[in-house]
Every structure is written in structure tokens, then in C-alpha cells.
Write a protein that holds these residues in place. Structure first.
Motif, short mmCIF file in Angstrom:
data_model
loop_
_atom_site.label_atom_id
_atom_site.label_comp_id
_atom_site.label_asym_id
_atom_site.label_seq_id
_atom_site.Cartn_x
_atom_site.Cartn_y
_atom_site.Cartn_z
N UNK A 48 -72.39 -12.10 -32.84
CA UNK A 48 -73.06 -13.20 -32.14
C UNK A 48 -72.53 -13.32 -30.71
N UNK A 49 -71.22 -13.15 -30.55
CA UNK A 49 -70.63 -13.24 -29.22
C UNK A 49 -71.13 -12.12 -28.32
N UNK A 99 -69.86 -17.79 -25.52
CA UNK A 99 -69.45 -16.43 -25.87
C UNK A 99 -67.95 -16.37 -26.13
N UNK A 100 -67.17 -17.05 -25.29
CA UNK A 100 -65.73 -17.06 -25.48
C UNK A 100 -65.35 -17.73 -26.80
N UNK A 134 -72.41 -12.45 -24.49
CA UNK A 134 -71.76 -11.75 -23.37
C UNK A 134 -72.77 -10.88 -22.62
N UNK A 135 -73.62 -10.17 -23.38
CA UNK A 135 -74.62 -9.30 -22.76
C UNK A 135 -75.62 -10.12 -21.95
N UNK A 136 -76.03 -11.27 -22.48
CA UNK A 136 -76.96 -12.13 -21.76
C UNK A 136 -76.31 -12.69 -20.49
#
Length: 365
Positions: free
Chosen positions: A250-251, A239-240, A255-257
Motif C-alpha cells: 500500500x505504501x 506513505x511514511x 510513494x509512486x504517486x
């Protein structure tokens, strides 16, 4: 089979909560033979017919991946002869006694599903939902995708994708730190051949589900940093990376996951990882023109920070909250006063660094 399920059901209904039983009693609930009891022909057939989504490469099934060369192969969790018994069960129609046993087992399972939310404290559930054979010359490996689910219908599952070497690395790290506790927890061994057949992958998928369930059942292991890293760290790093390259949509999904994973695990995955996750969510929502969601992430982070005036993320979250509140036409006076107090005390520069700047500089280890 029926007697085993009856015994396990009675044992579960009388069991202690996740954090109350001693490590020894926790291990007794999950003997090494549990993989042998549950991974029967009926369950394997169900997995291959739809429960587990499986895709395979077209190469020779006996090709070895890079992981198989690391050490001599041993045996899987299933004992010799279990494959033969499974094949015999599929070829031969069940007897009347077997049908009655299977019917009772299904009834007990239905009763368990209906009662588990009210009668017994629940731990996480792990399910391998897909397994893909990945060819990355010169290596070849299986990528297992797992759903991590909390108890109750309101919990949305989080997902992770890991390969055999990731599970093996976790197992070795935990063995070094918790030798006595890990002695009661079995791990699927490597094989020299047939690593990429549908049957082997289905059995290994079941073994990985039980393995994670066993680890999470023991409080000492459940809070281990290596187990937390196994679940969360790869997602945070990806994510980072996507955020730093400007791939915000896509990030955002990653992040949510990652946030959902941390919520499901219920234990801190690192001193600042929940705050870092909220920073990533806020940045992506802001870049995707969703200031209301970005502001909500900032508010949640400020709640977590409380009165920690020296935390490096406090001023960036305050500054983002002020700016987003102004954009949405909402009251920002309290947040603005708090930020000004930090600046007057010399605890943060003027202007403070942005969330995006800190997110890019953060080193995840």
C-alpha cells in the motif's frame, strides 16, 4: 459562446510561456468570469452523466458538514440565476443558432486538443474525477479526487484527494502571502444549503479545477511552498505511516504517486522530498523482493545527490546500493569505494544507518 472561444483560442495561441509573462498578464488570462463562461449547462450535464463520478450519502441533502459551520456561507462562483439558466437550457431544445454555436465550439476544442502540444507551452491540467460524500459522525463532507496531468500523451496522471477545507486553507495561506496576486483569483464560496446535491458538487468540482489552473498559471504562486505542500505533503505523510507499519504494498503505491506528483509539478516540493520519496520507494521495493527496482531508485537518488558529501541520506543510499548490487551480482566497486571514503573521513558511522531507519525518524513538516 463561439465568439468567446474564438477569442480565447487566439489569445492562447499568441500567449507567452509559463515562466515568461508577468504576473499581471498571467492573471488577465484567467479572469474571475472564466468560471461563468465555461460552466454552462452542457458541461454540467456532461459531468453528471459520466465525466465526474459522484457518490452521495442517503441523508438529507441539506445537512451541513463540519466545514460549513466555520464561517457564514456566501455564494458559489456561479452568479444567482445561473442555475435557473442551466435548468432552462436542459429543458428547452437548442435553436439552430445554438446548434451551430455548439458545433463551432466543439470544432475549436478539437483543434485546441490537436495543436496544444505543438503550438503553445502547456501547463498542468487538473480534473476532478470523482466526488464522494463522506459521513464521519458528527461531520459530513465531500471528498474530491483530482487527476493532475502534464502535457503530452506520455505523462501518466497523478491523483490527490482533498476536501473543501483543504482548498480553503490553501486559499487563506496564499492570500496572506500574495494579497495582490490572489485578488484576481476567485474561490468557490460556501453555502448554507444544498452543499451535497449533484449539481452543486459538479459546479464546485469545475471551480476547483479552474482554481488550481489559475494558481499554477502564475509563476509566483506556482513556486509557493504552500501550493507544493497542498499537492505533495499529505501523500508523503500517508506513505511514511504505511511504511513504518509494514504495509509496504500500500505504501509503494503512495510513494509512486508522490513521485509522479513531484515530477508533474516540475518544481521542488521541499529540500529533501524527492530524495525521501526515492528512499521510500527503495525500501518498499526491497521489502517486496524487487531488488532491481530498489537499486534503480538508489541510483536515481545518488544522481540527485551528486557530490554532496555531507548529506545525511548519502551514506544510507550508498550502503543500500552496495548491498543490492551484491545481491544482483552487479559491479559495486565504485559505490563501495565512495562509501569507504566517507567512513574514513569520519562523515558517517560504520555501518551507516539504513534507509528504513532514516525514513522512520524523518519528520515531515
Amino acid at each position: 459562446m463561439a465568439s468567446r472561444l474564438l477569442h480565447r483560442l487566439r489569445h492562447a495561441l499568441a500567449g507567452d510561456g509559463p515562466g515568461e509573462a508577468a504576473v499581471g498578464s498571467e492573471a488577465e488570462q484567467f479572469p474571475e468570469s472564466s468560471e461563468l463562461e465555461d460552466d454552462d449547462a452542457e458541461g454540467l450535464s456532461s459531468r453528471l452523466s459520466g465525466t465526474l463520478s459522484f457518490t452521495s450519502a442517503e441523508d438529507d441533502e441539506d445537512d451541513e458538514d463540519e466545514e460549513e459551520d466555520e464561517e457564514e456561507a456566501g455564494q458559489d462562483l456561479l452568479p444567482p440565476g445561473d442555475e435557473a439558466s442551466a435548468e432552462d437550457a436542459e429543458r428547452s431544445p437548442p435553436s439552430d443558432g445554438q446548434r451551430s454555436s455548439q458545433l463551432l465550439a466543439r470544432q475549436l476544442q478539437d483543434f485546441w486538443k490537436k495543436s496544444r502540444n505543438t503550438l503553445v507551452p502547456q501547463r498542468l491540467l487538473f480534473e476532478v474525477t470523482s466526488a464522494n460524500v463522506v459521513k464521519d459522525p458528527p461531520s459530513k463532507y465531500v471528498l474530491y479526487t483530482l487527476a493532475v496531468m502534464g502535457p503530452g500523451p506520455d505523462h501518466q496522471p497523478a491523483h490527490i484527494s482533498r476536501r473543501y477545507s483543504d482548498f480553503e486553507r490553501l486559499h487563506r495561506n496564499l492570500q496572506r502571502q500574495f494579497r495582490g496576486t490572489m485578488a484576481a483569483i476567485s474561490f468557490p464560496r460556501k453555502r448554507l444549503r444544498r452543499n451535497f446535491t449533484a449539481e452543486t458538487i459538479a459546479r464546485r468540482s469545475r471551480a476547483f479545477e479552474q482554481y488550481l489552473g489559475h494558481l499554477h498559471a502564475v509563476p509566483e504562486l506556482r513556486h509557493a511552498s504552500d501550493l507544493q505542500d497542498f499537492f505533495v505533503l499529505p501523500e508523503l505523510r500517508r506513505a511514511q505511516s504505511l511504511t513504518c507499519t509494514g504495509l509496504y504494498r500500500e505504501a509503494l503505491a503512495l510513494w509512486a504517486n508522490a513521485w509522479q506528483l513531484q515530477a508533474q509539478l516540475g518544481t521542488p516540493s521541499g529540500p529533501d522530498r524527492p530524495l525521501l520519496t526515492l528512499a521510500g520507494l527503495a525500501v518498499c521495493h526491497q521489502e517486496l523482493e524487487d531488488p532491481a527496482e530498489a537499486r534503480a531508485c538508489c541510483e536515481r537518488a545518488l544522481q540527485l545527490l551528486g557530490d554532496k558529501r555531507l548529506h545525511p541520506l548519502l551514506a544510507p543510499f550508498l550502503e543500500a546500493h552496495v548491498r543490492l548490487s551484491w545481491r544482483l551480482g552487479l559491479d559495486k566497486r565504485q559505490t563501495e569505494a565512495r562509501l569507504q571514503a566517507l567512513q574514513e573521513a569520519g562523515l558517517t558511522p560504520t555501518p551507516p544507518p539504513s534507509l528504513k531507519e532514516l525514513l522512520i525518524k524523518e519528520v515531515l513538516d
